[in-house]
Design an enzyme around this catalytic site. Sequence first.
Site, PDB file in Angstrom:
ATOM      1  N   TYR A 102     -17.593 -64.625  75.324  1.00  0.00           N
ATOM      2  CA  TYR A 102     -16.987 -66.030  74.635  1.00  0.00           C
ATOM      3  C   TYR A 102     -16.800 -67.018  75.585  1.00  0.00           C
ATOM      4  CZ  TYR A 102     -15.946 -63.413  70.296  1.00  0.00           C
ATOM      5  OH  TYR A 102     -16.125 -62.631  69.245  1.00  0.00           O
ATOM      6  N   TYR A 141     -19.054 -56.137  72.842  1.00  0.00           N
ATOM      7  CA  TYR A 141     -18.188 -56.190  73.886  1.00  0.00           C
ATOM      8  C   TYR A 141     -17.142 -55.139  73.913  1.00  0.00           C
ATOM      9  CZ  TYR A 141     -15.567 -59.232  70.801  1.00  0.00           C
ATOM     10  OH  TYR A 141     -14.811 -59.841  69.624  1.00  0.00           O
ATOM     11  N   ARG A 149     -16.759 -53.682  70.302  1.00  0.00           N
ATOM     12  CA  ARG A 149     -16.867 -54.593  69.124  1.00  0.00           C
ATOM     13  C   ARG A 149     -18.429 -54.694  68.789  1.00  0.00           C
ATOM     14  NH1 ARG A 149     -13.969 -58.339  66.030  1.00  0.00           N
ATOM     15  NH2 ARG A 149     -14.779 -56.478  64.668  1.00  0.00           N
ATOM     16  N   HIS A 152     -20.964 -59.623  65.799  1.00  0.00           N
ATOM     17  CA  HIS A 152     -20.186 -60.378  64.692  1.00  0.00           C
ATOM     18  C   HIS A 152     -19.942 -61.868  64.958  1.00  0.00           C
ATOM     19  CE1 HIS A 152     -17.000 -59.294  67.631  1.00  0.00           C
ATOM     20  NE2 HIS A 152     -16.124 -60.474  66.794  1.00  0.00           N
ATOM     21  N   HIS A 154     -17.427 -65.146  63.687  1.00  0.00           N
ATOM     22  CA  HIS A 154     -16.176 -65.828  63.314  1.00  0.00           C
ATOM     23  C   HIS A 154     -16.335 -67.001  62.493  1.00  0.00           C
ATOM     24  CE1 HIS A 154     -13.317 -62.975  65.866  1.00  0.00           C
ATOM     25  NE2 HIS A 154     -14.342 -63.297  66.669  1.00  0.00           N
TER      26      HIS A 154
END
Length: 219
Positions: A102, A141, A149, A152, A154
């Site tokens: 991120y 990650y 995870r 995906h 958000h």
Amino acid sequence: MKTIARRKVIKLSLLGCVAGALGNSSFAKVLALIPTPSETEGPFYPVKKQKDKDNDLTQIDGYVGNAGGQHIVIGGQVTDVSGNPVENALLDIWQADANGRYRHPRDANPARLDQNFQGWAVIKTDDKGSFRFKTVMPGAYPASGTWVRPPHIHLKIFKPGYIPLTTQMYFPNQELNKKDLLLNQKSVTEQSAMMAKEIGQQGNLIIYEYNIVLDLLRK
């Protein structure tokens, strides 16, 4: 570098390829008229101000390079529980890059940050409730312990008169979906409502459909 001409190409060409792949009626159909399930915002909601938050996350305004990874297009429609389109709904979108990193100062993932990936978009639905954006397939990650995870995205969706929604969109046929601690807290129906659908390909772009259902705010 992004230009006005390039933005027009994105808006028109992506609309054309998505609409062509979806056919005449897919955008108008909603998988289920239950509100899209909510999900945690997570720890990596963007905190650094950035000028470029348009619907093409694969390139940052002022940068020459393109984001690495598999480029994809996601299109869909926001409706209410009765199937009526919700126009001018605000979609706040953020995700990891193709390396699973991120653009956030608290992300301790040692993976390399893709400096050419925008990572965050804020867009609105049109008068038919439709939206589309170009991005990359997010990388998996490590979350904690042995929990990894799955890919995906958000989303926060807001429109006055509707219950604000924070959710996560998942991708089909991902092995990590079966073990995800968040996704597996949902029922089969809820998982289906949170899963994008691969509907075609345009050149090197993989196209997904993801529809969102908002519930009315009760007085």
